[in-house]
Design a protein around this motif. Structure first.
Motif, short mmCIF file in Angstrom:
data_model
loop_
_atom_site.label_atom_id
_atom_site.label_comp_id
_atom_site.label_asym_id
_atom_site.label_seq_id
_atom_site.Cartn_x
_atom_site.Cartn_y
_atom_site.Cartn_z
N LEU A 178 41.56 33.80 44.20
CA LEU A 178 40.05 33.67 43.65
C LEU A 178 39.85 34.38 42.35
CD1 LEU A 178 37.39 36.50 44.71
CD2 LEU A 178 39.85 36.57 45.53
N ASP A 179 39.00 34.33 41.60
CA ASP A 179 39.02 34.97 40.41
C ASP A 179 37.42 35.72 40.83
OD1 ASP A 179 40.94 33.94 39.16
OD2 ASP A 179 39.64 32.81 37.65
N LEU A 180 37.61 37.14 40.60
CA LEU A 180 36.58 38.00 40.87
C LEU A 180 35.74 38.40 39.61
CD1 LEU A 180 35.19 39.61 43.16
CD2 LEU A 180 36.75 41.54 42.71
N LEU A 181 34.39 37.89 39.74
CA LEU A 181 33.58 38.11 38.32
C LEU A 181 32.52 39.25 38.65
CD1 LEU A 181 34.63 35.27 38.50
CD2 LEU A 181 32.93 34.85 36.76
N ALA A 182 32.13 39.90 37.65
CA ALA A 182 31.18 40.71 37.65
C ALA A 182 30.02 40.43 36.27
CB ALA A 182 31.34 42.23 37.66
N PHE A 183 29.16 40.17 36.50
CA PHE A 183 28.22 40.01 35.21
C PHE A 183 26.63 40.47 35.27
CE2 PHE A 183 28.07 36.46 38.15
CZ PHE A 183 26.36 36.16 38.24
N THR A 184 26.45 40.60 34.09
CA THR A 184 24.94 41.16 33.92
C THR A 184 24.35 40.31 32.76
OG1 THR A 184 25.53 42.51 31.86
CG2 THR A 184 25.54 43.61 33.99
N ARG A 185 23.12 40.48 32.35
CA ARG A 185 22.22 39.48 31.57
C ARG A 185 23.28 39.29 30.21
NH1 ARG A 185 17.36 43.29 30.15
NH2 ARG A 185 18.38 44.65 28.81
N GLY A 186 24.06 40.32 29.70
CA GLY A 186 24.47 40.26 28.48
C GLY A 186 26.21 40.75 28.59
N ASP A 187 26.79 40.38 29.79
CA ASP A 187 28.04 40.75 29.68
C ASP A 187 28.87 40.22 30.95
OD1 ASP A 187 30.65 41.80 28.81
OD2 ASP A 187 30.44 43.77 29.45
N THR A 188 30.28 39.88 30.73
CA THR A 188 30.87 39.53 31.96
C THR A 188 32.27 40.07 32.11
OG1 THR A 188 29.82 37.33 32.01
CG2 THR A 188 31.77 37.33 33.15
N MET A 189 33.04 40.32 33.23
CA MET A 189 34.25 40.79 33.37
C MET A 189 34.72 39.83 34.60
SD MET A 189 34.26 44.75 34.68
CE MET A 189 33.53 45.22 36.05
N THR A 190 36.17 39.72 34.20
CA THR A 190 36.71 38.90 35.23
C THR A 190 38.16 39.43 35.82
OG1 THR A 190 35.75 36.96 34.39
CG2 THR A 190 37.71 36.73 35.84
N ILE A 191 38.31 39.58 37.17
CA ILE A 191 39.65 39.79 37.54
C ILE A 191 40.23 38.30 37.96
CG2 ILE A 191 41.09 41.17 39.26
CD1 ILE A 191 38.84 43.07 39.49
N ARG A 192 41.41 38.06 37.46
CA ARG A 192 42.03 36.63 37.64
C ARG A 192 42.85 36.79 38.72
NH1 ARG A 192 44.54 34.26 34.19
NH2 ARG A 192 44.85 36.10 32.56
N GLU A 193 43.35 35.69 39.26
CA GLU A 193 44.36 35.42 40.05
C GLU A 193 44.61 36.57 41.23
OE1 GLU A 193 47.47 35.18 37.47
OE2 GLU A 193 46.82 33.39 36.35
N THR A 194 43.46 36.90 41.85
CA THR A 194 43.41 37.86 42.81
C THR A 194 43.42 37.60 44.35
OG1 THR A 194 42.70 40.33 43.25
CG2 THR A 194 41.09 38.41 42.69
N GLU A 195 43.48 38.41 45.13
CA GLU A 195 43.25 38.19 46.65
C GLU A 195 42.85 39.52 47.19
OE1 GLU A 195 46.48 37.83 50.33
OE2 GLU A 195 47.22 37.67 48.29
N GLY A 196 41.95 39.45 48.35
CA GLY A 196 41.49 40.63 48.63
C GLY A 196 40.50 40.39 50.04
N THR A 197 40.13 41.35 50.41
CA THR A 197 39.14 41.54 51.52
C THR A 197 37.90 42.38 50.90
OG1 THR A 197 40.90 41.45 53.05
CG2 THR A 197 38.48 42.09 53.79
N TYR A 198 36.82 41.73 51.33
CA TYR A 198 35.46 42.63 50.94
C TYR A 198 34.83 42.72 52.35
CZ TYR A 198 30.71 43.35 49.00
OH TYR A 198 29.70 44.08 48.55
N TYR A 199 34.36 44.08 52.02
CA TYR A 199 33.40 44.88 53.32
C TYR A 199 31.93 44.86 52.74
CZ TYR A 199 38.24 45.70 54.91
OH TYR A 199 39.36 45.65 55.48
N PRO A 200 31.11 43.99 53.15
CA PRO A 200 29.71 43.94 52.51
C PRO A 200 28.98 45.10 52.77
CG PRO A 200 30.06 42.20 54.28
CD PRO A 200 31.23 42.93 53.97
N LEU A 201 29.06 45.62 54.21
CA LEU A 201 28.34 46.75 54.45
C LEU A 201 28.70 48.30 53.72
CD1 LEU A 201 28.00 46.50 58.31
CD2 LEU A 201 26.58 45.50 56.46
#
Length: 357
Positions: A178-201
């Protein structure tokens, strides 16, 4: 008297929110189960519960017989634990509604319902907070691929290929690519070509590898970028760092350079003013010979947004050598920091200069 009146109203509200059906269990028949759930959601007479009931009724045809049996199993577990209608049954209905509206593959639902069941069974009696948090996460995730969302920022996946699981008392979502994105109303950053596990809690992302370029700073994405291996992101934060990254800078570096990398998503940002992404090399003796045929720069490499610096320390300063017309060294400048501007200017506010005539 007034106090008793308000106490009675408060008790009535609690009883309404705790309402579950009086029969022994929820049905595995689709039509019957739907009526049981929608009737239950209408009991608190609260708008969010009414909305969840209406959406559940509208999209109920999405679920097949096997799904209905799984849903029945879950709500029966919830009833056994005397979970409140609002928020828990409402949150569960909202997660189902988001799933159905997005038209997600039924294969995913099988993993998700197993994760939900394991999470309920693994929770202490009377402690349903983590279960409620997971349902809230699920709704946002099914609706928009959001891993974490708040008023200030969102972390989001670009992939619809993922697997839910429950291990060591923690629910998680694994992404193969996947590509992992973080964004606000005025900015975006991206980690491309990644793989991983998310722990939502825990709002925790454990990545296996990734690539980040400097396009958010206005530089060509194929010209300057970093690659790194294992890394961690706390998605309730705006930034992250990687202690071991490799910088690739075409036409400037003959080979990759190891160093520390960091990035941050800001509330407002522009390519002209941003100071991210950032990189600082570990090697403080890197020589750049291709800025010009007469200029070489030696020192550490520091990049902040679209600004590049040759860096050093008080005891080991960065150095610039400029050749004369005859090929011999005509100038040596030393400083703790030289800023390299667009490969056209080299500037320092505090440099010592030696001239050779």
């Amino acid at each position: 008297m007034i106090r008793k009146f308000f106490a009675a109203l408060f008790l009535l509200a609690i009883l309404n929110s705790q309402k579950v059906f009086s029969q022994d269990e929820f049905s595995t028949d689709g039509a019957t189960l739907l009526k049981q759930l929608t009737d239950l959601l209408k009991v608190p007479k609260q708008q969010n519960c009414d909305d969840a009931a209406a959406a559940l009724d509208k999209d109920w045809q999405f679920w097949d017989e096997t799904n209905v049996e799984d849903i029945s199993t879950i709500v029966n577990l919830m009833a056994e634990r005397k979970m409140l209608t609002n928020p828990y049954f409402r949150n569960f209905a909202e997660a189902l509604n988001a799933y159905a509206e997005a038209g997600i593959s039924k294969d995913v639902f099988e993993d998700w319902q197993h994760t939900v069941t394991d999470l309920i069974n693994g929770s202490k009696q009377g402690n349903n907070k983590e279960y409620g948090d997971f349902l809230t996460f699920s709704s946002d995730f099914f609706r928009s691929n959001a891993l974490y969302t708040s008023e200030a920022k969102t972390w989001q996946s670009t992939s619809n290929n993922y697997t839910f699981s429950y291990k060591d008392g923690k629910p998680s979502v694994y992404f193969e690519q996947l590509d992992l994105l973080a964004f606000t109303r005025g900015d975006t950053m991206t980690i491309r070509e990644t793989e991983g596990t998310y722990y939502p809690l825990e709002y925790l992302w454990n990545g296996v590898e990734g690539t980040v370029d400097w396009s958010q700073a206005g530089l060509d994405s194929s010209f300057v970028y970093v690659k790194f291996g294992k890394y961690t992101v706390h998605c309730d934060q705006n930034d992250y760092s990687v202690d071991s990254a490799k910088l690739y800078y075409q036409d400037l570096l003959e080979q990759d350079v190891k160093g520390k990398f960091s990035d941050k998503v800001l509330i407002e940002n522009t390519t002209a003013t941003t100071s991210y992404p950032r990189f600082q090399s570990y090697n403080q003796h890197i020589t750049l010979n291709n800025l010009s045929d007469k200029v070489s720069v030696t020192g550490g490499i520091s990049i902040e947004g679209n600004k590049m610096n040759a860096t050093g320390t008080i005891d080991n300063k960065a150095m610039i050598k400029i050749k004369r017309y005859d090929g011999k060294i005509g100038l040596i400048a030393r400083s703790t920091s030289f800023q390299i501007k667009n490969f056209e200017e080299i500037v320092s506010s505090d440099a010592s200069v030696s001239l050779f005539l």
